[in-house]
Every structure is written in C-alpha cells, then in structure tokens.
Write a protein that holds these residues in place. Structure first.
Motif, PDB file in Angstrom:
ATOM      1  N   TRP A   1      -9.289  -4.305   4.972  1.00 37.45           N
ATOM      2  CA  TRP A   1      -8.594  -4.928   3.866  1.00 37.45           C
ATOM      3  C   TRP A   1      -8.826  -4.353   2.389  1.00 37.45           C
ATOM      4  O   TRP A   1      -8.036  -4.103   1.716  1.00 37.45           O
ATOM      5  CB  TRP A   1      -8.785  -6.563   3.931  1.00 37.45           C
TER       6      TRP A   1
ATOM      7  N   PRO B   1      -3.255   5.532   9.149  1.00 29.47           N
ATOM      8  CA  PRO B   1      -2.341   4.274   8.939  1.00 29.47           C
ATOM      9  C   PRO B   1      -0.825   4.484   8.837  1.00 29.47           C
ATOM     10  O   PRO B   1       0.042   3.711   9.016  1.00 29.47           O
ATOM     11  CB  PRO B   1      -2.978   3.600   7.895  1.00 29.47           C
TER      12      PRO B   1
ATOM     13  N   TRP C   1      -7.165  -1.174   2.166  1.00 30.00           N
ATOM     14  CA  TRP C   1      -5.655  -1.445   2.092  1.00 30.00           C
ATOM     15  C   TRP C   1      -5.557  -1.721   0.583  1.00 30.00           C
ATOM     16  O   TRP C   1      -4.426  -0.874   0.005  1.00 30.00           O
ATOM     17  CB  TRP C   1      -5.301  -2.390   3.004  1.00 30.00           C
TER      18      TRP C   1
ATOM     19  N   ALA D   1      -1.157   0.343  10.205  1.00 32.51           N
ATOM     20  CA  ALA D   1      -1.717  -0.319   9.084  1.00 32.51           C
ATOM     21  C   ALA D   1      -2.862  -0.970   9.458  1.00 32.51           C
ATOM     22  O   ALA D   1      -4.045  -0.942   8.295  1.00 32.51           O
ATOM     23  CB  ALA D   1      -0.886  -1.294   8.592  1.00 32.51           C
TER      24      ALA D   1
ATOM     25  N   HIS E   1       0.736  -1.131  -0.088  1.00 30.21           N
ATOM     26  CA  HIS E   1       0.059   0.043  -0.078  1.00 30.21           C
ATOM     27  C   HIS E   1       0.962   1.448   0.065  1.00 30.21           C
ATOM     28  O   HIS E   1       1.700   1.308   0.758  1.00 30.21           O
ATOM     29  CB  HIS E   1      -0.671  -0.175   1.273  1.00 30.21           C
TER      30      HIS E   1
END
Length: 329
Positions: free
Chosen positions: A312, A301, A315, A307, A112
């Motif tokens: 998900w 994040p 991300w 994070a 990411h």
C-alpha cells in the motif's frame, strides 16, 4: 506456451481486452514498452457526455476505462484509465480529483500513475463481493498540463462478483481454487522451466479465450523450427494473466501436468485438458491468481493488472492526491 501482440496500451474508452497471437515467456512488464506477449486491444465504444463549451485548446481524450461498463469482475480488479496524450506531473492531482470513484459501501483506495498516460485506482485491500462501483471521469475543461483540455465526461459502472481465487504453488505443482473463502478444487499444474520461469505474485485475470494461437518466434524465444524451444500452436482454454504473455491453459506438449512430470513451460501454468476447461469456466476478469515458489520476481504491477504486487505504501508513492474514500453510490 503464451503469446504476443502489441501492449496493454488500449483503444477507445472501455474494456482493455487484449487479443492476438503470441507465446509464453519473454520479458517485458511495462505498458509503455509494449511488453512481450501482450494481446492487442479491442476497440469498443464508450458512453460520453460532450461539453457544450468550446475547449480552450486541443482535446484531452482517453484511450480506455477498464472495467467495461456493466461488467462483473473479481475482487482484485483495479480501475484503469489510459489517456491518449501525456499528463504532466503538475496536473495529475487535479486530474485525479476529476476521476471520482463511488461504491455501494465505503472503500479506501487511491490512484497510481504508471508513466504519464495510465492511472489505475485500486482499493487498499480486495473489493468485497457484491459491491457496486461507479467511476465518473469528468475532465471537461481540465488541463493535462501540456496544453490539452478535457471536453467530455465518461461514466462506467460495474459490480464485484464472487470472490474466486487461485493459489499456485510452483514447487508443489498445485493450484488451489477457492470461492467466497471455501475450497473448491485442487488441480495439478506445471509452471515455467528453469530457463523460462513463471512470474511470481498476484495477477488479476485480464481476460480469457477458448483458443489462442501461440508462437515462440513472436516473443523471441526461437524462430528456428529445428530448435527444441520452437512452437507454433493453437491451444484451448486460455486464461490471460499478464501483458507479457502468462496464461493458465492446456498444452499438447504437457498433457498430464503434476509432480510426476518434469516438463516445464515457457512461463505459463499448464493444466490438464479437463482441468483447463473447468478452470476457464470458473474465473472472470479481475479474479486474483497468486503464484509462489518460482525463482522469478513478481510481475510488474502494470504488466496487465497486477496492482496488488505493490504494498500500500508503494502504491501511494505513485499517487498525486493520496488515499481517499469512495463516494456514496
């Protein structure tokens, strides 16, 4: 309490150890902005393999790869790669393919991008304890899309240690610590005041120090020695949670935290002296500390290593190549 000095933008390729003086509170959460209360980076060396061929243009170099090679880290620790120069959007999928993550057991994960210089890789869910991990950034001859080309290969190996977690309830004034799924201790805490609330969310421990110099002036809270919010203190047993200056630590101004005390911090989590020393000895880089019940939003994040504050799908939205599975190690 807390502190500030520089951003998470990190120095030579290895661990992003953020050091310096500063204070709890302030705002920032972006690595590109430098952030409030961040520790300045350490500058250790890295293991590299030079390319035998002459690069096609100026070199594409890295500032850091975190974790440091040989480290034992917690289950929420991402891999963070910081470049010295911007990587163009058109080049990121190719760059990602040259940043290979391998593990001793298959793990689904993805890169990411935070801006154009920092790329983090995290597993879809927390790492399993005992997993051995290798990150091989072989960018020799790879373009950053802005006229620079990689000239080195960088390799870091690390291992996931015990699954240590801390769950902080702001309203309950407690921190529950578990190890490998079993309760260890419940500690009394105080978190941020209504004026300076603590970040919510899950933050992986950045690092820890036995003593930290904390000042209110360094984060713009107050430089007036007559203000009730002024402080200039060196405090012990400091566990660093965010780039913007959140710590778990002991404060002389709040020596007996818990539900019986109404005293709030400037955004940090306060423990008693004995509890702060104990907690300091339990945690390591990458252990998740999850805070709930604060009126403040979740930490960004990239405000340290938070994070897991992104879902998900969120991300993956910042990935150029999408979800993949680690190589065999």
């Amino acid at each position: 309490m807390g502190r500030r000095k520089g951003g998470i933008g990190i120095a030579l390729v290895t661990v992003a150890v953020l050091m310096g003086s500063g204070a709890c509170g302030g705002g920032g959460g972006s690595s590109s902005a430098g952030g409030d209360d961040a520790k300045a980076p350490g500058k250790p060396s890295a293991s590299t393999s030079p390319s035998p061929t002459k690069p096609a243009g100026p070199p594409m170099l890295l500032d850091t790869i975190t974790p440091q090679s040989g480290a034992e880290v917690g289950v929420a620790m991402p891999i963070s790669v910081v470049f010295t120069n911007p990587v163009a959007a058109k080049a990121r999928a190719t760059v990602e393919k040259h940043m290979k993550v391998s593990a001793s057991q298959p793990v689904a994960g993805a890169w990411h991008w935070f801006g154009d210089r920092r790329a983090d890789w995290r597993p879809k869910t927390y790492w399993a304890s005992g997993t051995k991990v290798k990150v091989d950034v072989d960018v020799r001859g790879v373009s950053n899309g802005n006229g620079r080309y990689g000239v080195r290969e960088y390799t870091h190996t690390f291992e996931i240690g015990d699954d240590v977690r801390a769950d902080v309830s702001v309203t309950g004034h407690t921190m529950k610590v578990t190890r490998n799924g079993s309760p260890v201790r419940t500690l009394s805490i105080n978190a941020g005041s209504s004026q300076y609330p603590t970040w919510n969310g899950t933050m992986a421990v950045i690092d820890k120090e036995e003593k930290v110099h904390m000042t209110s002036c360094s984060v713009g809270i107050s430089c007036d020695k007559g203000s009730p919010n002024y402080y200039d203190l060196t405090l012990p047993w400091d566990v660093h949670l965010t780039q913007s200056g959140t710590y778990v630590h002991y404060s002389t101004g709040d020596p007996d935290p818990g539900s019986g005390s109404a005293r709030g911090s400037h955004g940090c989590v306060h423990l008693s002296l004995s509890d702060a020393k104990w907690f300091y000895g339990q945690v390591k880089q990458g252990d998740p500390v999850t805070i709930t019940g604060s009126p403040r939003a979740k930490a960004a994040p990239d405000n340290g290593y938070a994070a897991f504050n992104l879902s998900w799908s969120e991300w993956l939205a910042g990935s150029a190549s999408g979800e993949g599975t680690t190589g065999a190690l």
